[in-house]
Write a protein that holds these residues in place. Structure first.
Motif, mmCIF file in Angstrom:
data_model
loop_
_atom_site.group_PDB
_atom_site.id
_atom_site.type_symbol
_atom_site.label_atom_id
_atom_site.label_comp_id
_atom_site.label_asym_id
_atom_site.label_seq_id
_atom_site.Cartn_x
_atom_site.Cartn_y
_atom_site.Cartn_z
ATOM 1 N N VAL A 264 0.836 -1.205 0.000
ATOM 2 C CA VAL A 264 0.000 0.000 0.000
ATOM 3 C C VAL A 264 0.870 1.255 0.000
ATOM 4 C CG1 VAL A 264 -1.683 1.344 1.335
ATOM 5 C CG2 VAL A 264 -1.951 -1.139 1.108
ATOM 6 N N THR A 265 1.863 1.299 0.880
ATOM 7 C CA THR A 265 2.706 2.495 0.959
ATOM 8 C C THR A 265 3.518 2.688 -0.319
ATOM 9 O OG1 THR A 265 4.430 1.223 2.107
ATOM 10 C CG2 THR A 265 2.857 2.417 3.467
ATOM 11 N N SER A 266 4.006 1.592 -0.900
ATOM 12 C CA SER A 266 4.789 1.739 -2.137
ATOM 13 C C SER A 266 3.892 2.154 -3.299
ATOM 14 C CB SER A 266 5.529 0.441 -2.473
ATOM 15 O OG SER A 266 4.618 -0.609 -2.739
ATOM 16 N N ALA A 267 2.646 1.719 -3.300
ATOM 17 C CA ALA A 267 1.712 2.127 -4.356
ATOM 18 C C ALA A 267 1.487 3.632 -4.311
ATOM 19 C CB ALA A 267 0.391 1.384 -4.215
ATOM 20 N N ILE A 268 1.317 4.183 -3.101
ATOM 21 C CA ILE A 268 1.118 5.631 -2.967
ATOM 22 C C ILE A 268 2.366 6.373 -3.429
ATOM 23 C CG2 ILE A 268 0.626 7.509 -1.356
ATOM 24 C CD1 ILE A 268 -0.795 5.417 0.419
ATOM 25 N N ALA A 269 3.535 5.867 -3.038
ATOM 26 C CA ALA A 269 4.792 6.534 -3.402
ATOM 27 C C ALA A 269 5.038 6.509 -4.904
ATOM 28 C CB ALA A 269 5.961 5.879 -2.664
ATOM 29 N N GLN A 270 4.669 5.417 -5.570
ATOM 30 C CA GLN A 270 5.000 5.248 -6.989
ATOM 31 C C GLN A 270 3.912 5.738 -7.944
ATOM 32 O OE1 GLN A 270 6.250 1.263 -8.114
ATOM 33 N NE2 GLN A 270 7.011 0.880 -6.056
ATOM 34 N N ALA A 271 2.710 5.978 -7.444
ATOM 35 C CA ALA A 271 1.590 6.327 -8.333
ATOM 36 C C ALA A 271 1.959 7.500 -9.234
ATOM 37 C CB ALA A 271 0.356 6.654 -7.510
ATOM 38 N N ALA A 284 -3.078 5.132 -9.398
ATOM 39 C CA ALA A 284 -2.997 6.330 -10.241
ATOM 40 C C ALA A 284 -4.244 6.476 -11.108
ATOM 41 C CB ALA A 284 -1.745 6.275 -11.119
ATOM 42 N N LEU A 285 -4.726 5.367 -11.650
ATOM 43 C CA LEU A 285 -5.935 5.417 -12.475
ATOM 44 C C LEU A 285 -7.150 5.745 -11.603
ATOM 45 C CD1 LEU A 285 -7.300 5.194 -15.177
ATOM 46 C CD2 LEU A 285 -7.296 2.693 -14.948
ATOM 47 N N GLY A 286 -7.199 5.186 -10.398
ATOM 48 C CA GLY A 286 -8.279 5.513 -9.478
ATOM 49 C C GLY A 286 -8.290 6.994 -9.119
ATOM 50 N N GLU A 287 -7.109 7.567 -8.937
ATOM 51 C CA GLU A 287 -7.015 9.002 -8.631
ATOM 52 C C GLU A 287 -7.521 9.836 -9.804
ATOM 53 O OE1 GLU A 287 -3.322 9.283 -5.466
ATOM 54 O OE2 GLU A 287 -2.863 9.364 -7.591
ATOM 55 N N ARG A 288 -7.110 9.485 -11.002
ATOM 56 C CA ARG A 288 -7.558 10.223 -12.194
ATOM 57 C C ARG A 288 -9.082 10.144 -12.336
ATOM 58 N NH1 ARG A 288 -6.207 11.816 -17.544
ATOM 59 N NH2 ARG A 288 -4.011 11.689 -17.026
ATOM 60 N N LEU A 289 -9.616 8.933 -12.251
ATOM 61 C CA LEU A 289 -11.053 8.744 -12.429
ATOM 62 C C LEU A 289 -11.856 9.488 -11.366
ATOM 63 C CD1 LEU A 289 -11.120 4.904 -13.198
ATOM 64 C CD2 LEU A 289 -11.466 6.758 -14.838
ATOM 65 N N SER A 290 -11.401 9.425 -10.126
ATOM 66 C CA SER A 290 -12.168 10.036 -9.038
ATOM 67 C C SER A 290 -12.142 11.554 -9.104
ATOM 68 C CB SER A 290 -11.644 9.552 -7.678
ATOM 69 O OG SER A 290 -10.269 9.846 -7.525
ATOM 70 N N LYS A 291 -11.002 12.134 -9.446
ATOM 71 C CA LYS A 291 -10.931 13.599 -9.547
ATOM 72 C C LYS A 291 -11.765 14.101 -10.725
ATOM 73 C CE LYS A 291 -6.395 13.859 -7.353
ATOM 74 N NZ LYS A 291 -4.930 13.946 -7.571
ATOM 75 N N LEU A 292 -11.676 13.422 -11.856
ATOM 76 C CA LEU A 292 -12.492 13.800 -13.004
ATOM 77 C C LEU A 292 -13.976 13.638 -12.696
ATOM 78 C CD1 LEU A 292 -10.402 12.264 -15.942
ATOM 79 C CD2 LEU A 292 -10.739 14.698 -15.457
ATOM 80 N N ARG A 293 -14.322 12.566 -11.971
ATOM 81 C CA ARG A 293 -15.720 12.345 -11.627
ATOM 82 C C ARG A 293 -16.235 13.447 -10.708
ATOM 83 N NH1 ARG A 293 -19.423 9.436 -14.164
ATOM 84 N NH2 ARG A 293 -20.408 11.473 -14.050
ATOM 85 N N MET A 294 -15.428 13.836 -9.724
ATOM 86 C CA MET A 294 -15.826 14.907 -8.817
ATOM 87 C C MET A 294 -16.044 16.206 -9.578
ATOM 88 S SD MET A 294 -15.933 13.883 -5.536
ATOM 89 C CE MET A 294 -15.583 15.328 -4.540
ATOM 90 N N LEU A 295 -15.113 16.541 -10.475
ATOM 91 C CA LEU A 295 -15.225 17.784 -11.242
ATOM 92 C C LEU A 295 -16.422 17.751 -12.182
ATOM 93 C CD1 LEU A 295 -11.425 18.284 -12.001
ATOM 94 C CD2 LEU A 295 -12.841 19.753 -10.557
ATOM 95 N N ALA A 296 -16.645 16.605 -12.803
ATOM 96 C CA ALA A 296 -17.782 16.493 -13.722
ATOM 97 C C ALA A 296 -19.100 16.580 -12.953
ATOM 98 C CB ALA A 296 -17.699 15.179 -14.495
ATOM 99 N N ASP A 297 -19.196 15.890 -11.819
ATOM 100 C CA ASP A 297 -20.430 15.922 -11.038
ATOM 101 C C ASP A 297 -20.691 17.310 -10.450
ATOM 102 O OD1 ASP A 297 -20.901 13.285 -11.603
ATOM 103 O OD2 ASP A 297 -20.219 12.515 -9.674
#
Length: 328
Positions: A264-271, A284-297
């Motif tokens: 988990v910690t290495s995933a956050i560091a490397q994303a 990284a893909l989850g971060e992209r999708l969630s931020k775009l979803r928040m902005l779109a909504d």
């Protein structure tokens, strides 16, 4: 050539009309995926409700210097967010056992009234009962655990454990931003867990990484609250990029203090890194999708905008749809 030949060939060649030249249509150029730095800048300014007045460079440097200090002294950074309830690690160990014991888990849950309420609330959501022809409300803790299943229970407990991280913050900007950060964290966790299997990554580790990845960003907004002047907001593109980078490293340090798995910690560091492992790519893909979803909504741009959807595969598009606010 006889008349039959001329008939079959449309008459003499000299009388035949020349075929119209075929003009090839210009190939459509697919829009390039929006750079993550641009998404972060849009997301940051929307979170903060930033006006047009820019804070002095000196203010931005003070905020970044303090965030860097907290990254180097993670105990101080962790002190700005409450640690997860002590019972959660014990529950997680039970849930990780191959054969989950509902009676034992029920006994552990009974120690925390908030957890009991959350489990009942989740188990009685319509989406679980549509499969069972609208069965009556769940009133037994063991029945709730069995209905939700091991994976849903693990995700539920993780959500409950981290919710206070943002709900207990104070300060003008933080009060506005913190609830939205939590919503995006939940969407990031769900999105990362949905795309993880297709990337050969662990779905639950991706979920945990999505929930904890924004802890440092909450701390960053607290610093902005403390150090910026009311009439000018720190929002230069260079500042925002550094805030997200430093906040990510602080999230890693705090996750290490809280004894999260190395995956988990290495995933956050490397994303976001080009050579990142599958776990970090899922995050990284989850971060992209969630931020775009928040902005779109929030109406910042249409959800079907080509620049939102550019570069997203079938699994990512399906996950993006599931992150919509009206999804149950």
């Amino acid at each position: 050539m006889g008349w039959i030949g001329k008939l079959l060939n449309g008459g003499d060649a000299k009388n035949k009309s020349e075929p119209a030249p075929v003009i090839a249509a210009a190939p459509e150029i697919a829009p390039a995926p929006m750079p993550i730095t641009e998404i972060d800048a849009l997301y940051y300014r929307w979170l903060a409700g930033a006006g047009s007045t820019q804070a002095p460079a000196q203010t931005e440097q003070q905020i970044l210097a303090e965030l860097t200090r907290l990254t180097q002294e993670p105990l101080a950074g962790a002190a700005l967010v409450p640690r997860m309830p002590a019972i959660i690690p014990q529950l997680m160990r039970t849930l990780q056992e191959e054969s989950m014991n509902a009676a034992e888990l029920s006994r552990q849950l009974a120690q925390d009234v908030l957890l009991v309420a959350e489990v009942y609330r989740e188990a009685n959501r319509p989406r679980y009962h549509s499969r069972y022809n609208s069965s009556p409300s769940i009133s037994s803790m063991e029945s709730a655990i069995m209905l939700l299943g091991q994976n849903n229970m693990r995700m539920l407990l993780a959500r409950v454990a981290f919710r206070p991280i943002v709900s207990m913050q104070s300060g003008g900007v933080t009060m506005r931003a913190a609830p939205q950060i939590w919503r995006q964290s939940e969407k990031c966790a769900l999105g990362a867990s949905l795309v993880a299997p297709g990337m050969q990554a662990n779905a639950f580790d991706a979920y945990l990484a999505g929930l904890i990845a924004n802890v440092g960003l909450v701390v960053a907004f607290r610093l902005v609250d403390q150090l910026h002047a009311p009439d000018a907001f720190p929002q230069s593109s260079a500042f925002i990029a550094q805030v997200f980078a430093q906040a990510r490293m602080l999230s890693v340090r705090i996750a290490e203090l809280w004894e999260f798995p190395d995956s988990v910690t290495s995933a956050i560091a490397q994303a976001g890194q080009l050579d990142a492992d599958p776990q970090a790519q899922a995050l990284a893909l989850g971060e992209r999708l969630s931020k775009l979803r928040m902005l779109a909504d929030a109406g910042q741009f249409p959800a079907d905008d080509s620049f939102v959807l550019a570069g997203l595969g079938e699994d990512a598009l399906a996950a993006f749809d599931k992150l919509a606010d009206d999804e149950d």
